[in-house]
Structure formats: structure tokens, C-alpha cells
Design a protein around this motif. Structure first.
Motif, PDB file in Angstrom:
ATOM      1  N   VAL A 173      22.567   2.683 -12.566  1.00 12.05           N
ATOM      2  CA  VAL A 173      23.480   3.682 -12.010  1.00 12.05           C
ATOM      3  C   VAL A 173      24.896   3.108 -12.011  1.00 12.05           C
ATOM      4  O   VAL A 173      25.079   1.892 -12.139  1.00 12.05           O
ATOM      5  CB  VAL A 173      23.089   4.074 -10.566  1.00 12.05           C
ATOM      6  CG1 VAL A 173      21.718   4.723 -10.522  1.00 12.05           C
ATOM      7  CG2 VAL A 173      23.136   2.865  -9.631  1.00 12.05           C
ATOM      8  N   ILE A 174      25.865   3.988 -11.836  1.00 11.30           N
ATOM      9  CA  ILE A 174      27.213   3.484 -11.557  1.00 11.30           C
ATOM     10  C   ILE A 174      27.261   3.138 -10.074  1.00 11.30           C
ATOM     11  O   ILE A 174      27.392   1.986  -9.694  1.00 11.30           O
ATOM     12  CB  ILE A 174      28.298   4.506 -11.946  1.00 11.30           C
ATOM     13  CG1 ILE A 174      28.287   4.737 -13.466  1.00 11.30           C
ATOM     14  CG2 ILE A 174      29.677   3.983 -11.494  1.00 11.30           C
ATOM     15  CD1 ILE A 174      29.313   5.744 -13.955  1.00 11.30           C
ATOM     16  N   ASN A 175      27.125   4.151  -9.226  1.00 13.23           N
ATOM     17  CA  ASN A 175      27.060   3.896  -7.777  1.00 13.23           C
ATOM     18  C   ASN A 175      26.367   5.048  -7.058  1.00 13.23           C
ATOM     19  O   ASN A 175      26.657   5.333  -5.905  1.00 13.23           O
ATOM     20  CB  ASN A 175      28.461   3.656  -7.198  1.00 13.23           C
ATOM     21  CG  ASN A 175      29.464   4.726  -7.613  1.00 13.23           C
ATOM     22  OD1 ASN A 175      29.090   5.772  -8.148  1.00 13.23           O
ATOM     23  ND2 ASN A 175      30.738   4.470  -7.380  1.00 13.23           N
ATOM     24  N   SER A 176      25.450   5.691  -7.718  1.00 14.71           N
ATOM     25  CA  SER A 176      24.742   6.846  -7.174  1.00 14.71           C
ATOM     26  C   SER A 176      23.855   6.475  -5.993  1.00 14.71           C
ATOM     27  O   SER A 176      23.266   5.391  -5.948  1.00 14.71           O
ATOM     28  CB  SER A 176      23.880   7.468  -8.275  1.00 14.71           C
ATOM     29  OG  SER A 176      23.016   8.447  -7.743  1.00 14.71           O
ATOM     30  N   GLY A 219      36.941   3.697   5.148  1.00 13.85           N
ATOM     31  CA  GLY A 219      36.543   4.695   4.167  1.00 13.85           C
ATOM     32  C   GLY A 219      35.049   4.940   4.158  1.00 13.85           C
ATOM     33  O   GLY A 219      34.376   4.860   5.190  1.00 13.85           O
ATOM     34  N   TRP A 220      34.517   5.195   2.982  1.00 14.45           N
ATOM     35  CA  TRP A 220      33.107   5.544   2.833  1.00 14.45           C
ATOM     36  C   TRP A 220      32.596   4.981   1.511  1.00 14.45           C
ATOM     37  O   TRP A 220      33.377   4.588   0.652  1.00 14.45           O
ATOM     38  CB  TRP A 220      32.934   7.066   2.869  1.00 14.45           C
ATOM     39  CG  TRP A 220      33.796   7.789   1.879  1.00 14.45           C
ATOM     40  CD1 TRP A 220      35.098   8.197   2.056  1.00 14.45           C
ATOM     41  CD2 TRP A 220      33.461   8.159   0.540  1.00 14.45           C
ATOM     42  NE1 TRP A 220      35.585   8.791   0.917  1.00 14.45           N
ATOM     43  CE2 TRP A 220      34.593   8.789  -0.039  1.00 14.45           C
ATOM     44  CE3 TRP A 220      32.311   8.030  -0.232  1.00 14.45           C
ATOM     45  CZ2 TRP A 220      34.604   9.281  -1.343  1.00 14.45           C
ATOM     46  CZ3 TRP A 220      32.323   8.514  -1.538  1.00 14.45           C
ATOM     47  CH2 TRP A 220      33.465   9.140  -2.064  1.00 14.45           C
ATOM     48  N   GLY A 221      31.279   4.970   1.366  1.00 17.17           N
ATOM     49  CA  GLY A 221      30.698   4.473   0.114  1.00 17.17           C
ATOM     50  C   GLY A 221      31.187   3.078  -0.195  1.00 17.17           C
ATOM     51  O   GLY A 221      31.267   2.203   0.679  1.00 17.17           O
ATOM     52  N   ARG A 260      31.140   0.261  -7.271  1.00 16.41           N
ATOM     53  CA  ARG A 260      31.070  -0.161  -5.875  1.00 16.41           C
ATOM     54  C   ARG A 260      30.230   0.837  -5.072  1.00 16.41           C
ATOM     55  O   ARG A 260      30.358   2.041  -5.227  1.00 16.41           O
ATOM     56  CB  ARG A 260      32.472  -0.272  -5.282  1.00 16.41           C
ATOM     57  CG  ARG A 260      33.278  -1.443  -5.862  1.00 16.41           C
ATOM     58  CD  ARG A 260      34.629  -1.546  -5.177  1.00 16.41           C
ATOM     59  NE  ARG A 260      35.481  -0.401  -5.497  1.00 16.41           N
ATOM     60  CZ  ARG A 260      36.307   0.183  -4.646  1.00 16.41           C
ATOM     61  NH1 ARG A 260      36.394  -0.239  -3.401  1.00 16.41           N
ATOM     62  NH2 ARG A 260      37.054   1.201  -5.036  1.00 16.41           N
ATOM     63  N   CYS A 261      29.383   0.325  -4.216  1.00 17.66           N
ATOM     64  CA  CYS A 261      28.515   1.169  -3.398  1.00 17.66           C
ATOM     65  C   CYS A 261      28.035   0.350  -2.207  1.00 17.66           C
ATOM     66  O   CYS A 261      28.196  -0.878  -2.177  1.00 17.66           O
ATOM     67  CB  CYS A 261      27.330   1.694  -4.209  1.00 17.66           C
ATOM     68  SG  CYS A 261      26.408   0.415  -5.104  1.00 17.66           S
ATOM     69  N   GLU A 262      27.435   1.031  -1.242  1.00 17.57           N
ATOM     70  CA  GLU A 262      26.980   0.339  -0.032  1.00 17.57           C
ATOM     71  C   GLU A 262      25.963  -0.753  -0.334  1.00 17.57           C
ATOM     72  O   GLU A 262      25.916  -1.777   0.327  1.00 17.57           O
ATOM     73  CB  GLU A 262      26.361   1.340   0.952  1.00 17.57           C
ATOM     74  CG  GLU A 262      27.335   2.330   1.554  1.00 17.57           C
ATOM     75  CD  GLU A 262      27.178   3.698   0.912  1.00 17.57           C
ATOM     76  OE1 GLU A 262      27.018   3.758  -0.328  1.00 17.57           O
ATOM     77  OE2 GLU A 262      27.228   4.700   1.652  1.00 17.57           O
ATOM     78  N   TYR A 263      25.133  -0.524  -1.344  1.00 16.97           N
ATOM     79  CA  TYR A 263      23.987  -1.411  -1.590  1.00 16.97           C
ATOM     80  C   TYR A 263      24.220  -2.425  -2.706  1.00 16.97           C
ATOM     81  O   TYR A 263      23.281  -3.090  -3.145  1.00 16.97           O
ATOM     82  CB  TYR A 263      22.750  -0.565  -1.912  1.00 16.97           C
ATOM     83  CG  TYR A 263      22.932   0.396  -3.074  1.00 16.97           C
ATOM     84  CD1 TYR A 263      22.650   0.005  -4.386  1.00 16.97           C
ATOM     85  CD2 TYR A 263      23.396   1.682  -2.861  1.00 16.97           C
ATOM     86  CE1 TYR A 263      22.817   0.878  -5.450  1.00 16.97           C
ATOM     87  CE2 TYR A 263      23.567   2.567  -3.921  1.00 16.97           C
ATOM     88  CZ  TYR A 263      23.276   2.164  -5.205  1.00 16.97           C
ATOM     89  OH  TYR A 263      23.452   3.021  -6.258  1.00 16.97           O
ATOM     90  N   LYS A 267      35.657   8.592  -8.938  1.00 17.90           N
ATOM     91  CA  LYS A 267      37.126   8.490  -8.902  1.00 17.90           C
ATOM     92  C   LYS A 267      37.605   7.318  -8.045  1.00 17.90           C
ATOM     93  O   LYS A 267      38.487   6.557  -8.449  1.00 17.90           O
ATOM     94  CB  LYS A 267      37.719   9.796  -8.361  1.00 17.90           C
ATOM     95  CG  LYS A 267      39.229   9.779  -8.206  1.00 17.90           C
ATOM     96  CD  LYS A 267      39.749  11.099  -7.650  1.00 17.90           C
ATOM     97  CE  LYS A 267      41.264  11.055  -7.447  1.00 17.90           C
ATOM     98  NZ  LYS A 267      41.781  12.345  -6.898  1.00 17.90           N
ATOM     99  N   TYR A 268      37.007   7.178  -6.871  1.00 15.43           N
ATOM    100  CA  TYR A 268      37.491   6.180  -5.915  1.00 15.43           C
ATOM    101  C   TYR A 268      36.788   4.828  -6.006  1.00 15.43           C
ATOM    102  O   TYR A 268      37.370   3.805  -5.637  1.00 15.43           O
ATOM    103  CB  TYR A 268      37.350   6.709  -4.487  1.00 15.43           C
ATOM    104  CG  TYR A 268      38.310   7.814  -4.133  1.00 15.43           C
ATOM    105  CD1 TYR A 268      39.688   7.633  -4.231  1.00 15.43           C
ATOM    106  CD2 TYR A 268      37.852   9.048  -3.698  1.00 15.43           C
ATOM    107  CE1 TYR A 268      40.581   8.643  -3.904  1.00 15.43           C
ATOM    108  CE2 TYR A 268      38.730  10.073  -3.359  1.00 15.43           C
ATOM    109  CZ  TYR A 268      40.093   9.862  -3.466  1.00 15.43           C
ATOM    110  OH  TYR A 268      40.962  10.865  -3.147  1.00 15.43           O
ATOM    111  N   HIS A 269      35.539   4.806  -6.481  1.00 16.62           N
ATOM    112  CA  HIS A 269      34.744   3.586  -6.328  1.00 16.62           C
ATOM    113  C   HIS A 269      34.154   3.054  -7.621  1.00 16.62           C
ATOM    114  O   HIS A 269      33.160   2.322  -7.590  1.00 16.62           O
ATOM    115  CB  HIS A 269      33.615   3.831  -5.312  1.00 16.62           C
ATOM    116  CG  HIS A 269      34.101   4.325  -3.985  1.00 16.62           C
ATOM    117  ND1 HIS A 269      33.409   5.240  -3.231  1.00 16.62           N
ATOM    118  CD2 HIS A 269      35.235   4.036  -3.287  1.00 16.62           C
ATOM    119  CE1 HIS A 269      34.086   5.499  -2.123  1.00 16.62           C
ATOM    120  NE2 HIS A 269      35.193   4.779  -2.136  1.00 16.62           N
ATOM    121  N   SER A 270      34.749   3.414  -8.739  1.00 12.49           N
ATOM    122  CA  SER A 270      34.243   2.875 -10.000  1.00 12.49           C
ATOM    123  C   SER A 270      35.384   2.650 -10.976  1.00 12.49           C
ATOM    124  O   SER A 270      36.263   3.501 -11.127  1.00 12.49           O
ATOM    125  CB  SER A 270      33.219   3.831 -10.628  1.00 12.49           C
ATOM    126  OG  SER A 270      32.799   3.346 -11.889  1.00 12.49           O
TER     127      SER A 270
END
Length: 239
Positions: free
Chosen positions: A169-172, A28-30, A190-193, A98-101
Motif C-alpha cells: 500500500v502507499i498508506n491505506s 494532524g491525522w494519519g 506515511r501512516c500511523e502503522y 496529498k498530505y502524507h505521501s
């Protein structure tokens, strides 16, 4: 992949907060990408050239929606407390939410506003997302019900990051920009960092604030550079 399917030959690509960089991943992504699990914050020498390049880009005003940012020039000193948290808002219906929080933008804003109103806590300053100002309406309605939170639009995101005690941030992707300015970041989705910043729990904002105040700035700087060195090996440069 869990949403759209695919086999071992399928890859999912996504533009990052830096328009020329893309992630390409089998899952996936992010926050849903497989590669993000491979980051290990191992101390030692690291090539900082990638961090330095992107930091210079950011300090020169580079940002994904730069054409929608107001000109620099701090305008709101009379509205801000000496110590505040900066929150660049995300679009409530964005797929990254929608997908990562597990927390919605509305829940996020309400929790921060209620916490800010408690005695002894810092002011929380929200900035509307420039790409869809109308979607900010339900968030503005929440903010206006509280005494120690304000909503701004006419401010440059990087100037606010620079003056704030921390950026929440949430995941910006703006969390990645704050890292390039060596600012403390708390992420609640959830995020890359996520492994390079403070992982916030919306149910325990006191703990997040405690971690912000006790941040070791030198260690934080090392972590950010280490993360970007790792990130450089996991993105495709379309240039």
C-alpha cells in the motif's frame, strides 16, 4: 496544523479505518499526527485484547467499505500466479495521498508494474477502490500496458490478502486490516502503522521484496500485537 493553523488548544480529529475509532491530535491525522512518533517496538508482555477484538471483527468480514465488497468466494484462481503481491488501490486525489505521501498513485502503480515485468519477479494484482471506481481509470491504463500485472474488482479484499505473499500500500487503512490477518505489509507513504510494517522505497522494490521473503512470521505477529496495544491508547472509542 501546518495547513490550517491553530494554537496550543487546537486538536485535529479523524475517523480511522475502524468507523467507531477516532484519532485526536495536536498536529494532524494519519501520517501527519504527532502521536505516531511515540511507538516503540519494545519486546515483552502485551495485552492483546484490542488486537483480538479487531482481528475478530476483520475475520468476520468487517471493513470500512464492507457494503461495497463483493461476497466472499474466490473467483480468480485461473488468473493468478502461485506467488503474487496484492495491491488495494487508493483514490489518486485522496487527501491521505496529498498530505502524507511523496509518491503519487500513478507513480506507485507504474513502478510496481515495471518491476513485476522483470524476469523472476512475482505477479502484482491490483484491486480498484470501491468508493470511486471512475478515479481508477488512469491507473487501469497503466496496468494494461504490462504483462505481469492484472486489475480486478470482483474479489474480496480479505481473501486476496490471505492468498497473497504480501500486501503493498502507499498508506491505506487496509494495511491495518492486513495486520489483523497477520499478513506481511509494505507501506510506501506515511501512516500511523509505518513503524510496525516494512517501510518500502519505490526506488528499490527489489529490497522490499527481499524483506518480504525474509520476514520472521513470529516476530511480525508480536510486533502487530504490540502496535495495536499501543494504538488502543491513542484512539477515541466513540461507542
Amino acid at each position: 496544523k501546518h495547513s490550517w493553523g491553530g494554537d496550543e488548544n487546537t486538536r485535529f480529529y479523524m475517523q480511522t479505518v475502524f468507523p467507531w475509532l477516532f484519532t485526536i491530535d495536536p498536529e494532524g491525522w494519519g501520517g501527519g499526527a504527532k502521536f505516531i512518533q511515540t511507538f516503540e517496538n519494545i519486546k515483552g508482555d502485551v495485552d492483546t485484547s484490542f488486537f483480538d477484538e479487531l482481528s475478530d471483527y476483520t475475520k468476520r468480514g468487517g471493513t470500512k467499505f464492507g457494503h461495497l465488497q463483493p461476497k466472499k468466494g474466490f473467483r480468480h484462481g485461473n488468473l493468478l500466479e502461485d506467488e503474487f503481491i496484492f495491491v488495494p488501490l487508493q483514490i489518486p486525489h485522496d487527501l491521505v495521498i496529498k498530505y502524507h505521501s511523496q509518491v503519487s498513485c500513478e507513480e506507485f502503480v507504474r513502478a510496481l508494474c515495471e518491476w513485476a515485468d522483470q524476469k523472476g519477479n512475482p505477479q502484482v494484482v491490483f484491486k480498484g477502490h470501491p468508493i470511486n471506481v471512475n478515479s481508477m481509470s488512469p491507473l487501469i491504463n497503466i496496468i494494461r500496458q504490462h504483462n505481469n500485472a492484472i486489475y480486478l474488482t470482483d474479489c474480496h479484499i480479505h481473501e486476496m490478502m490471505d492468498k497473497a505473499k504480501a500486501t503493498y500500500v502507499i498508506n491505506s487503512g487496509t494495511g491495518q486490516e492486513a495486520m489483523l490477518l497477520d499478513k506481511t505489509v509494505v507501506a510506501f507513504g506515511r501512516c500511523e502503522y509505518l513503524k510496525a510494517v516494512i517501510a518500502g522505497n519505490i526506488e528499490n522494490l527489489d529490497e522490499a521484496w527481499k524483506l518480504v521473503k525474509n520476514t520472521d512470521q513470529r516476530e511480525q505477529q508480536e510486533t502487530y500485537r504490540h502496535w495495536y496495544g499501543w494504538y488502543s491508547k491513542n484512539v477515541f472509542d466513540s461507542r
